[in-house]
Design a protein around this motif. Structure first.
Motif, PDB file in Angstrom:
ATOM      1  N   LEU A  14       3.027   5.960   3.316  1.00  0.00           N
ATOM      2  CA  LEU A  14       2.651   4.800   4.178  1.00  0.00           C
ATOM      3  C   LEU A  14       1.536   4.236   3.657  1.00  0.00           C
ATOM      4  O   LEU A  14       1.331   2.991   3.600  1.00  0.00           O
ATOM      5  CB  LEU A  14       2.564   5.252   5.708  1.00  0.00           C
ATOM      6  CG  LEU A  14       3.873   5.447   6.597  1.00  0.00           C
ATOM      7  CD1 LEU A  14       3.351   5.859   7.945  1.00  0.00           C
ATOM      8  CD2 LEU A  14       4.705   4.314   6.530  1.00  0.00           C
ATOM      9  N   GLY A  15       0.453   5.145   3.250  1.00  0.00           N
ATOM     10  CA  GLY A  15      -0.659   4.530   2.499  1.00  0.00           C
ATOM     11  C   GLY A  15      -0.369   3.808   1.181  1.00  0.00           C
ATOM     12  O   GLY A  15      -0.920   2.606   0.970  1.00  0.00           O
ATOM     13  N   LEU A  16       0.531   4.326   0.392  1.00  0.00           N
ATOM     14  CA  LEU A  16       0.883   3.905  -0.778  1.00  0.00           C
ATOM     15  C   LEU A  16       1.448   2.535  -0.542  1.00  0.00           C
ATOM     16  O   LEU A  16       1.427   1.426  -1.263  1.00  0.00           O
ATOM     17  CB  LEU A  16       1.628   4.714  -1.730  1.00  0.00           C
ATOM     18  CG  LEU A  16       1.934   4.347  -3.042  1.00  0.00           C
ATOM     19  CD1 LEU A  16       0.835   3.874  -3.841  1.00  0.00           C
ATOM     20  CD2 LEU A  16       2.960   5.237  -3.741  1.00  0.00           C
ATOM     21  N   THR A  17       2.350   2.634   0.415  1.00  0.00           N
ATOM     22  CA  THR A  17       3.281   1.292   0.715  1.00  0.00           C
ATOM     23  C   THR A  17       2.496   0.200   0.992  1.00  0.00           C
ATOM     24  O   THR A  17       2.634  -0.992   0.627  1.00  0.00           O
ATOM     25  CB  THR A  17       4.160   1.703   1.801  1.00  0.00           C
ATOM     26  OG1 THR A  17       5.359   2.735   1.270  1.00  0.00           O
ATOM     27  CG2 THR A  17       5.278   0.365   2.143  1.00  0.00           C
ATOM     28  N   ALA A  18       1.335   0.404   1.965  1.00  0.00           N
ATOM     29  CA  ALA A  18       0.564  -0.539   2.561  1.00  0.00           C
ATOM     30  C   ALA A  18      -0.220  -1.016   1.395  1.00  0.00           C
ATOM     31  O   ALA A  18      -0.653  -2.255   1.630  1.00  0.00           O
ATOM     32  CB  ALA A  18      -0.488   0.041   3.655  1.00  0.00           C
ATOM     33  N   THR A  20       0.283  -1.184  -1.776  1.00  0.00           N
ATOM     34  CA  THR A  20       1.036  -2.113  -2.585  1.00  0.00           C
ATOM     35  C   THR A  20       1.591  -3.530  -2.056  1.00  0.00           C
ATOM     36  O   THR A  20       1.484  -4.533  -2.804  1.00  0.00           O
ATOM     37  CB  THR A  20       2.665  -1.571  -2.804  1.00  0.00           C
ATOM     38  OG1 THR A  20       2.510  -0.122  -3.295  1.00  0.00           O
ATOM     39  CG2 THR A  20       3.453  -2.050  -3.765  1.00  0.00           C
ATOM     40  N   ILE A  21       1.744  -3.427  -0.821  1.00  0.00           N
ATOM     41  CA  ILE A  21       2.080  -4.646   0.224  1.00  0.00           C
ATOM     42  C   ILE A  21       0.814  -5.543   0.111  1.00  0.00           C
ATOM     43  O   ILE A  21       0.859  -6.771  -0.267  1.00  0.00           O
ATOM     44  CB  ILE A  21       2.674  -4.511   1.371  1.00  0.00           C
ATOM     45  CG1 ILE A  21       3.905  -4.109   1.303  1.00  0.00           C
ATOM     46  CG2 ILE A  21       2.587  -5.676   2.284  1.00  0.00           C
ATOM     47  CD1 ILE A  21       4.322  -3.498   2.819  1.00  0.00           C
ATOM     48  N   ILE A  27      -1.919 -11.085  -4.746  1.00  0.00           N
ATOM     49  CA  ILE A  27      -1.248 -11.966  -5.978  1.00  0.00           C
ATOM     50  C   ILE A  27      -0.526 -13.033  -5.639  1.00  0.00           C
ATOM     51  O   ILE A  27      -0.835 -14.173  -6.145  1.00  0.00           O
ATOM     52  CB  ILE A  27      -0.508 -11.049  -6.907  1.00  0.00           C
ATOM     53  CG1 ILE A  27      -1.350  -9.781  -7.437  1.00  0.00           C
ATOM     54  CG2 ILE A  27       0.366 -11.791  -7.975  1.00  0.00           C
ATOM     55  CD1 ILE A  27      -0.567  -8.772  -8.092  1.00  0.00           C
ATOM     56  N   GLY A  28       0.328 -12.980  -4.556  1.00  0.00           N
ATOM     57  CA  GLY A  28       1.075 -14.127  -4.153  1.00  0.00           C
ATOM     58  C   GLY A  28       0.082 -15.286  -3.833  1.00  0.00           C
ATOM     59  O   GLY A  28       0.219 -16.349  -3.822  1.00  0.00           O
ATOM     60  N   ILE A  29      -0.957 -15.165  -2.853  1.00  0.00           N
ATOM     61  CA  ILE A  29      -1.892 -16.045  -2.493  1.00  0.00           C
ATOM     62  C   ILE A  29      -2.594 -16.634  -3.782  1.00  0.00           C
ATOM     63  O   ILE A  29      -2.910 -17.767  -3.561  1.00  0.00           O
ATOM     64  CB  ILE A  29      -2.715 -15.284  -1.560  1.00  0.00           C
ATOM     65  CG1 ILE A  29      -2.020 -15.165  -0.138  1.00  0.00           C
ATOM     66  CG2 ILE A  29      -3.846 -16.227  -1.280  1.00  0.00           C
ATOM     67  CD1 ILE A  29      -2.826 -14.246   0.596  1.00  0.00           C
ATOM     68  N   ALA A  30      -3.017 -15.798  -4.394  1.00  0.00           N
ATOM     69  CA  ALA A  30      -3.740 -16.368  -5.556  1.00  0.00           C
ATOM     70  C   ALA A  30      -2.757 -17.300  -6.388  1.00  0.00           C
ATOM     71  O   ALA A  30      -3.343 -18.374  -6.930  1.00  0.00           O
ATOM     72  CB  ALA A  30      -4.309 -15.221  -6.543  1.00  0.00           C
TER      73      ALA A  30
END
Length: 86
Positions: A14-18, A20-21, A27-30
């Motif tokens: 869960l920590g790795l998934t959070a 990554t998201i 990146i999408g916002i940038a």
């Protein structure tokens, strides 16, 4: 003395998934901000988008007209017509 127990696999996943998201959204916002900035400052880039990706430019114009009441579409069309680019 307290025993150290390893993190459960679920918490680690869960920590790795959070993380990554979070990175993907950042990146999408940038990228989105970079595109908006370029559309907002360069008329030649808007002309390129007009010729190749008209749907993106249409969205840019609609947001500007609804939020700020801008007439960028009319100004761009007038300039491009006078310069013979469209």
């Amino acid at each position: 003395m307290l025993e150290k127990k390893p993190k459960s696999r679920l918490k680690r996943v869960l920590g790795l998934t959070a993380a990554t998201i979070f990175v993907a959204e950042s990146i999408g916002i940038a990228v989105t901000y970079g595109l908006w900035y370029k559309l907002n400052t360069e008329r030649d880039f808007r002309l390129y988008m007009y010729k190749n990706y008209n749907w993106v430019l249409e969205g840019y114009y609609q947001v500007g007209e609804r939020v700020g009441g801008l007439k960028t579409r009319e100004l761009d069309t007038a300039v491009w017509t006078n310069e013979g680019k469209i």
